[in-house]
Design a protein around this motif. Structure first.
Motif, PDB file in Angstrom:
ATOM      1  N   GLU A  79       0.835  -1.202   0.000  1.00 13.47           N
ATOM      2  CA  GLU A  79       0.000   0.000   0.000  1.00 13.47           C
ATOM      3  C   GLU A  79       0.872   1.255   0.000  1.00 13.47           C
ATOM      4  O   GLU A  79       1.824   1.364   0.762  1.00 13.47           O
ATOM      5  CB  GLU A  79      -0.921  -0.006   1.219  1.00 13.47           C
ATOM      6  CG  GLU A  79      -1.947   1.095   1.189  1.00 13.47           C
ATOM      7  CD  GLU A  79      -2.880   1.062   2.374  1.00 13.47           C
ATOM      8  OE1 GLU A  79      -3.624   2.032   2.536  1.00 13.47           O
ATOM      9  OE2 GLU A  79      -2.849   0.074   3.156  1.00 13.47           O
ATOM     10  N   LYS A  81       0.725   5.491   0.318  1.00 14.96           N
ATOM     11  CA  LYS A  81      -0.104   6.627   0.710  1.00 14.96           C
ATOM     12  C   LYS A  81       0.002   7.729  -0.337  1.00 14.96           C
ATOM     13  O   LYS A  81      -0.982   8.351  -0.706  1.00 14.96           O
ATOM     14  CB  LYS A  81       0.324   7.163   2.079  1.00 14.96           C
ATOM     15  CG  LYS A  81      -0.540   8.316   2.545  1.00 14.96           C
ATOM     16  CD  LYS A  81      -0.222   8.745   3.946  1.00 14.96           C
ATOM     17  CE  LYS A  81      -1.163   9.877   4.342  1.00 14.96           C
ATOM     18  NZ  LYS A  81      -0.848  10.396   5.650  1.00 14.96           N
ATOM     19  N   ASP A  82       1.218   7.956  -0.838  1.00 13.20           N
ATOM     20  CA  ASP A  82       1.438   9.002  -1.829  1.00 13.20           C
ATOM     21  C   ASP A  82       2.725   8.709  -2.575  1.00 13.20           C
ATOM     22  O   ASP A  82       3.664   8.151  -2.007  1.00 13.20           O
ATOM     23  CB  ASP A  82       1.532  10.366  -1.132  1.00 13.20           C
ATOM     24  CG  ASP A  82       1.520  11.543  -2.095  1.00 13.20           C
ATOM     25  OD1 ASP A  82       0.870  11.437  -3.157  1.00 13.20           O
ATOM     26  OD2 ASP A  82       2.161  12.558  -1.791  1.00 13.20           O
ATOM     27  N   GLU A 111       5.539   7.797   0.015  1.00 11.43           N
ATOM     28  CA  GLU A 111       5.049   7.743   1.397  1.00 11.43           C
ATOM     29  C   GLU A 111       4.198   6.486   1.555  1.00 11.43           C
ATOM     30  O   GLU A 111       3.299   6.226   0.758  1.00 11.43           O
ATOM     31  CB  GLU A 111       4.237   8.990   1.726  1.00 11.43           C
ATOM     32  CG  GLU A 111       3.843   9.059   3.188  1.00 11.43           C
ATOM     33  CD  GLU A 111       3.197  10.388   3.556  1.00 11.43           C
ATOM     34  OE1 GLU A 111       2.742  10.489   4.711  1.00 11.43           O
ATOM     35  OE2 GLU A 111       3.140  11.298   2.715  1.00 11.43           O
ATOM     36  N   PHE A 112       4.520   5.739   2.593  1.00 15.09           N
ATOM     37  CA  PHE A 112       3.788   4.520   2.919  1.00 15.09           C
ATOM     38  C   PHE A 112       2.918   4.777   4.144  1.00 15.09           C
ATOM     39  O   PHE A 112       3.346   5.474   5.070  1.00 15.09           O
ATOM     40  CB  PHE A 112       4.761   3.379   3.217  1.00 15.09           C
ATOM     41  CG  PHE A 112       5.597   2.967   2.042  1.00 15.09           C
ATOM     42  CD1 PHE A 112       5.132   2.019   1.149  1.00 15.09           C
ATOM     43  CD2 PHE A 112       6.847   3.535   1.823  1.00 15.09           C
ATOM     44  CE1 PHE A 112       5.902   1.632   0.057  1.00 15.09           C
ATOM     45  CE2 PHE A 112       7.618   3.163   0.738  1.00 15.09           C
ATOM     46  CZ  PHE A 112       7.153   2.209  -0.153  1.00 15.09           C
ATOM     47  N   PRO A 113       1.702   4.195   4.210  1.00 16.22           N
ATOM     48  CA  PRO A 113       0.854   4.390   5.383  1.00 16.22           C
ATOM     49  C   PRO A 113       1.346   3.594   6.589  1.00 16.22           C
ATOM     50  O   PRO A 113       0.959   3.858   7.715  1.00 16.22           O
ATOM     51  CB  PRO A 113      -0.511   3.897   4.919  1.00 16.22           C
ATOM     52  CG  PRO A 113      -0.218   2.922   3.835  1.00 16.22           C
ATOM     53  CD  PRO A 113       1.048   3.409   3.179  1.00 16.22           C
ATOM     54  N   ASN A 114       2.211   2.613   6.333  1.00 12.28           N
ATOM     55  CA  ASN A 114       2.795   1.809   7.400  1.00 12.28           C
ATOM     56  C   ASN A 114       4.287   1.676   7.108  1.00 12.28           C
ATOM     57  O   ASN A 114       4.800   2.339   6.211  1.00 12.28           O
ATOM     58  CB  ASN A 114       2.108   0.442   7.487  1.00 12.28           C
ATOM     59  CG  ASN A 114       2.027  -0.211   6.120  1.00 12.28           C
ATOM     60  OD1 ASN A 114       2.928  -0.060   5.298  1.00 12.28           O
ATOM     61  ND2 ASN A 114       0.948  -0.918   5.852  1.00 12.28           N
ATOM     62  N   TYR A 150       7.212   7.404   6.088  1.00 12.23           N
ATOM     63  CA  TYR A 150       6.209   6.511   6.657  1.00 12.23           C
ATOM     64  C   TYR A 150       5.230   7.346   7.459  1.00 12.23           C
ATOM     65  O   TYR A 150       5.602   8.290   8.116  1.00 12.23           O
ATOM     66  CB  TYR A 150       6.853   5.479   7.584  1.00 12.23           C
ATOM     67  CG  TYR A 150       8.035   4.781   6.951  1.00 12.23           C
ATOM     68  CD1 TYR A 150       7.850   3.760   6.021  1.00 12.23           C
ATOM     69  CD2 TYR A 150       9.339   5.164   7.249  1.00 12.23           C
ATOM     70  CE1 TYR A 150       8.927   3.130   5.435  1.00 12.23           C
ATOM     71  CE2 TYR A 150      10.422   4.552   6.659  1.00 12.23           C
ATOM     72  CZ  TYR A 150      10.199   3.532   5.759  1.00 12.23           C
ATOM     73  OH  TYR A 150      11.281   2.920   5.163  1.00 12.23           O
ATOM     74  N   ASN A 151       3.971   6.970   7.397  1.00 17.26           N
ATOM     75  CA  ASN A 151       2.967   7.723   8.155  1.00 17.26           C
ATOM     76  C   ASN A 151       1.984   6.750   8.772  1.00 17.26           C
ATOM     77  O   ASN A 151       1.375   5.958   8.173  1.00 17.26           O
ATOM     78  CB  ASN A 151       2.250   8.710   7.245  1.00 17.26           C
ATOM     79  CG  ASN A 151       1.416   9.681   8.013  1.00 17.26           C
ATOM     80  OD1 ASN A 151       1.320   9.637   9.232  1.00 17.26           O
ATOM     81  ND2 ASN A 151       0.812  10.576   7.281  1.00 17.26           N
TER      82      ASN A 151
END
Length: 151
Positions: A79, A81-82, A111-114, A150-151
């Motif tokens: 996944e 994120k951006d 950018e990864f959500p995890n 990472y976010n």
């Protein structure tokens, strides 16, 4: 995702260009896609109001890298994120006349959500560079300098 199309061994892509001598610019068309206006850049006695071939070249490499990265991320179910990619091309004069694209620098910001495993990220970065059709088709060096968040 149309995996059958990806499995084909050969593809042909076509464009048609038309030049307007009054505006000293042209238009690129193909199929139902939006037309793209182009002209020489200011560095070669053109304009900065429409796309130049040099900008289209680095945009092709940058967008190919982005779509290839995204393709493998989806395939591997990673996944995102951006993802954004900035690119630049270094044009150099050749002794004896002419110019060539010496180096392309691609700056993906991903950018990864995890927090995926580091080898997963390295694998995606490697695949995106290795399988990008456009960057595999140019003479100049392609340098990728990613920023990972990472976010």
């Amino acid at each position: 995702m149309a995996t059958e199309a990806v499995k084909a061994t050969s593809h042909t892509f076509d464009v048609a260009l038309q030049w307007d001598k009054i505006s000293q610019s042209g238009v690129i068309r193909t199929g139902n896609r939006m037309p793209v206006l182009f002209a020489a850049p200011p560095e070669f006695n053109g304009t900065d109001t429409v796309w130049s071939p040099e900008h289209l070249l680095v945009a092709s490499i940058s967008s190919c890298y982005l779509t290839t990265f995204n393709y493998f991320a989806q395939l591997l179910r990673v996944e995102l994120k951006d993802i954004r990619v900035r690119g630049e091309v270094e044009i150099e004069k050749v002794s004896g006349g002419g110019f060539w694209a010496k180096a392309y620098r691609i700056y993906p910001e991903i950018e990864f959500p995890n927090t995926p495993d580091p080898h997963v990220i390295d694998n995606l970065l490697s695949k995106a560079k290795r399988y990008c059709i456009v960057s595999n088709s140019v003479k100049g060096e392609v340098i990728v300098e990613p920023q990972i968040r990472y976010n």
